[in-house]
Write a protein that holds these residues in place. Structure first.
Motif, mmCIF file in Angstrom:
data_model
loop_
_atom_site.group_PDB
_atom_site.id
_atom_site.type_symbol
_atom_site.label_atom_id
_atom_site.label_comp_id
_atom_site.label_asym_id
_atom_site.label_seq_id
_atom_site.Cartn_x
_atom_site.Cartn_y
_atom_site.Cartn_z
ATOM 1 N N TRP A 1 17.222 44.056 84.378
ATOM 2 C CA TRP A 1 16.531 44.646 85.423
ATOM 3 C C TRP A 1 17.478 45.765 85.950
ATOM 4 C CZ3 TRP A 1 18.482 43.502 90.160
ATOM 5 C CH2 TRP A 1 19.172 42.169 90.319
ATOM 6 N N ALA A 2 18.715 45.502 85.784
ATOM 7 C CA ALA A 2 19.695 46.543 86.230
ATOM 8 C C ALA A 2 20.175 47.574 85.469
ATOM 9 C CB ALA A 2 20.872 45.598 86.663
ATOM 10 N N ILE A 3 19.615 47.813 84.103
ATOM 11 C CA ILE A 3 20.075 48.449 83.186
ATOM 12 C C ILE A 3 19.267 49.991 83.274
ATOM 13 C CG2 ILE A 3 20.247 48.987 80.806
ATOM 14 C CD1 ILE A 3 20.934 46.142 80.229
ATOM 15 N N GLY A 4 20.003 50.939 83.555
ATOM 16 C CA GLY A 4 19.438 52.131 83.622
ATOM 17 C C GLY A 4 18.456 52.504 84.756
ATOM 18 N N THR A 5 18.739 51.608 85.828
ATOM 19 C CA THR A 5 17.605 51.569 87.109
ATOM 20 C C THR A 5 18.250 52.073 88.208
ATOM 21 O OG1 THR A 5 18.182 49.333 87.754
ATOM 22 C CG2 THR A 5 16.308 49.582 85.999
ATOM 23 N N GLY B 1 32.429 51.842 77.557
ATOM 24 C CA GLY B 1 31.542 52.798 77.514
ATOM 25 C C GLY B 1 30.479 52.682 76.328
ATOM 26 N N ASN B 2 29.243 52.477 76.472
ATOM 27 C CA ASN B 2 28.317 52.150 75.306
ATOM 28 C C ASN B 2 27.164 53.262 75.389
ATOM 29 O OD1 ASN B 2 25.948 51.495 73.916
ATOM 30 N ND2 ASN B 2 25.295 50.151 75.103
ATOM 31 N N TRP B 3 27.693 54.330 74.466
ATOM 32 C CA TRP B 3 26.883 55.638 74.435
ATOM 33 C C TRP B 3 25.317 55.620 74.021
ATOM 34 C CZ3 TRP B 3 30.433 60.181 72.508
ATOM 35 C CH2 TRP B 3 31.487 60.333 73.369
ATOM 36 N N LYS B 4 25.192 54.166 73.581
ATOM 37 C CA LYS B 4 23.747 53.811 73.127
ATOM 38 C C LYS B 4 23.327 55.012 71.900
ATOM 39 C CE LYS B 4 22.942 51.570 77.149
ATOM 40 N NZ LYS B 4 21.562 51.022 78.071
ATOM 41 N N MET B 5 22.152 55.430 71.855
ATOM 42 C CA MET B 5 21.662 56.469 70.921
ATOM 43 C C MET B 5 21.846 57.884 71.404
ATOM 44 S SD MET B 5 18.540 56.432 68.337
ATOM 45 C CE MET B 5 17.372 56.832 69.286
ATOM 46 N N GLY C 1 24.197 41.896 70.439
ATOM 47 C CA GLY C 1 23.462 41.247 71.266
ATOM 48 C C GLY C 1 22.799 42.039 72.640
ATOM 49 N N HIS C 2 23.269 43.396 72.434
ATOM 50 C CA HIS C 2 22.741 44.148 73.773
ATOM 51 C C HIS C 2 21.097 43.935 73.818
ATOM 52 C CE1 HIS C 2 21.518 47.412 76.103
ATOM 53 N NE2 HIS C 2 23.118 47.327 76.386
ATOM 54 N N SER C 3 20.786 43.783 75.195
ATOM 55 C CA SER C 3 19.344 43.397 75.576
ATOM 56 C C SER C 3 18.321 44.375 74.770
ATOM 57 C CB SER C 3 19.054 43.362 76.906
ATOM 58 O OG SER C 3 19.350 44.726 77.523
ATOM 59 N N GLY D 1 27.805 44.761 83.398
ATOM 60 C CA GLY D 1 27.005 46.247 83.077
ATOM 61 C C GLY D 1 25.550 46.066 83.832
ATOM 62 N N GLY D 2 25.134 47.250 84.136
ATOM 63 C CA GLY D 2 23.891 47.746 84.368
ATOM 64 C C GLY D 2 24.058 48.520 85.558
ATOM 65 N N SER D 3 23.749 49.862 85.588
ATOM 66 C CA SER D 3 23.915 50.881 86.587
ATOM 67 C C SER D 3 25.350 51.192 87.267
ATOM 68 C CB SER D 3 22.747 50.660 87.629
ATOM 69 O OG SER D 3 21.440 50.846 87.203
ATOM 70 N N VAL D 4 26.289 50.831 86.522
ATOM 71 C CA VAL D 4 27.624 50.998 86.945
ATOM 72 C C VAL D 4 27.988 52.453 87.195
ATOM 73 C CG1 VAL D 4 30.144 50.588 86.497
ATOM 74 C CG2 VAL D 4 28.397 48.827 85.881
ATOM 75 N N THR E 1 33.750 46.494 83.202
ATOM 76 C CA THR E 1 32.496 46.959 83.016
ATOM 77 C C THR E 1 32.046 47.235 81.810
ATOM 78 O OG1 THR E 1 33.089 49.181 83.826
ATOM 79 C CG2 THR E 1 32.454 47.734 85.561
ATOM 80 N N LEU E 2 30.902 47.397 81.617
ATOM 81 C CA LEU E 2 30.340 47.875 80.417
ATOM 82 C C LEU E 2 29.132 48.857 80.900
ATOM 83 C CD1 LEU E 2 29.723 47.998 77.271
ATOM 84 C CD2 LEU E 2 28.206 46.441 77.546
ATOM 85 N N VAL E 3 29.619 50.015 80.440
ATOM 86 C CA VAL E 3 28.814 51.310 81.271
ATOM 87 C C VAL E 3 28.169 52.089 80.262
ATOM 88 C CG1 VAL E 3 29.380 53.324 82.630
ATOM 89 C CG2 VAL E 3 30.980 51.498 82.424
ATOM 90 N N GLY E 4 26.868 52.219 80.448
ATOM 91 C CA GLY E 4 25.801 53.282 79.777
ATOM 92 C C GLY E 4 25.816 54.607 80.009
ATOM 93 N N GLY E 5 24.879 55.054 80.813
ATOM 94 C CA GLY E 5 24.858 56.560 81.109
ATOM 95 C C GLY E 5 26.055 56.990 81.595
ATOM 96 N N ALA E 6 26.679 56.456 82.475
ATOM 97 C CA ALA E 6 28.007 56.926 83.440
ATOM 98 C C ALA E 6 29.096 56.964 82.370
ATOM 99 C CB ALA E 6 28.337 56.232 84.636
ATOM 100 N N TYR F 1 27.721 40.319 81.003
ATOM 101 C CA TYR F 1 26.746 40.127 81.720
ATOM 102 C C TYR F 1 25.845 41.336 82.221
ATOM 103 C CZ TYR F 1 23.696 38.540 85.388
ATOM 104 O OH TYR F 1 22.361 38.510 86.155
ATOM 105 N N GLU F 2 24.901 41.642 81.588
ATOM 106 C CA GLU F 2 23.978 42.782 81.816
ATOM 107 C C GLU F 2 22.431 42.248 82.127
ATOM 108 O OE1 GLU F 2 25.729 46.504 79.942
ATOM 109 O OE2 GLU F 2 24.282 45.645 78.626
ATOM 110 N N PRO F 3 22.108 42.206 83.587
ATOM 111 C CA PRO F 3 20.762 41.857 84.052
ATOM 112 C C PRO F 3 19.880 43.126 83.378
ATOM 113 C CG PRO F 3 22.191 42.115 85.876
ATOM 114 C CD PRO F 3 23.066 42.228 84.712
#
Ligand SMILES: O=C(CO)COP(=O)(O)O
Length: 249
Positions: A166-170, A9-13, A92-94, A206-209, A226-231, A162-164
């Motif tokens: 265009w799939a992140i947070g979309t 899980g990547n909580w970002k900021m 190296g996160h996008s 990763g990307g909208s998992v 998986t590498l998960v952001g929002g969820a 692998y995080e395309p």
């Protein structure tokens, strides 16, 4: 060969001290699935309090500097992360490649330092929407791997995500066959770069998992987690992803 799955899980900021109670439910699900690795990467400021709250869980950071110490105002080093108890680091996160102009060369230097300091390093790669649309994804991913992966990395200290972009947070994920093609090509490249170790390095998607798509995504060959952001921010959303991993382990 069975590769142990990793759910990160990547909580970002995002997040706060008041939100750390979410870790209680995440920890419970994690301990119910000892066949999986689960790691949460909160902001630097939350790593120590998160460990106090759930000392048996695994935590990581979202970046580190390529130097171990020195005049780098505002930066955090790999030894500092180890000292507070982090076990992983994302590099190296996008969002950093774009906002901080991070280059493959810097990302490789960070990876080398992180590994030398005992951190399992999750190196992120991924193509932009424009590169995807123009059919350039495969060569771009290949160049990112060539530029970012240190030659002596092993499957114990390196993970690739692998995080395309265009799939992140979309809410959009690539079709399964396109993820399969990309992960197969990443696997081939890792074998070229790392020899037999490349066969065992975990490759995350990763990307909208979400809890809804995680099982389908992790069932794709060479998707080892998986590498998960929002969820990943709430137990309600993250626990179903852990459970999906458990069903496939
Ligand atoms: O960037 C990501 C994880 O590093 C993915 O973010 P989302 O899961 O919010 O799309």
């Amino acid at each position: 060969m069975t590769i142990r799955k990793l759910i990160a899980g990547n909580w970002k900021m995002n997040g706060s001290l008041g939100m750390l109670h979410e870790l209680d439910g995440i920890a419970k699900a994690t301990f119910n699935h000892p066949e999986l690795d689960v790691v949460i990467c909160p902001s630097f400021t939350l790593i120590a309090p998160a460990i106090v709250r759930q000392p048996d869980m695994t935590f990581g950071a979202q970046d580190c500097h390529y130097d171990e110490s020195g005049s780098h105002t505002g930066c955090v080093s790999a030894p500092m992360l180890r000292e507070v108890g982090a076990s992983y680091v994302i590099v190296g996160h996008s969002e950093r490649r774009i906002e901080q102009n991070e280059t493959n060369e810097e990302i490789r230097a960070k990876t080398t330092t992180a590994i030398a300091n005992g951190l399992v390093t999750i190196v992120c790669i991924g193509e932009s929407r424009a590169a995807h649309a123009s059919g350039q994804a495969l060569p771009i991913i290949g160049a990112q791997l060539d530029g970012c992966i240190p030659p002596d990395a092993t499957s114990d200290n390196l993970v690739v995500a692998y995080e395309p972009i265009w799939a992140i947070g979309t809410g959009n994920t690539p079709p399964p066959e396109s993820i399969a093609e990309m992960h197969a090509s990443i696997r081939d490249r890792l074998c070229l770069l790392l020899g037999s170790e490349g066969k065992k390095v975990r490759i995350l998607y990763g990307g909208s998992v979400t809890g809804k798509n995680a099982e389908e995504l992790m069932a794709i060959p060479d998707v080892n987690g998986t590498l998960v952001g929002g969820a990943s921010l709430t137990a309600e959303q993250f626990v179903p992803i852990i459970e999906a991993g458990g069903r496939l382990a």
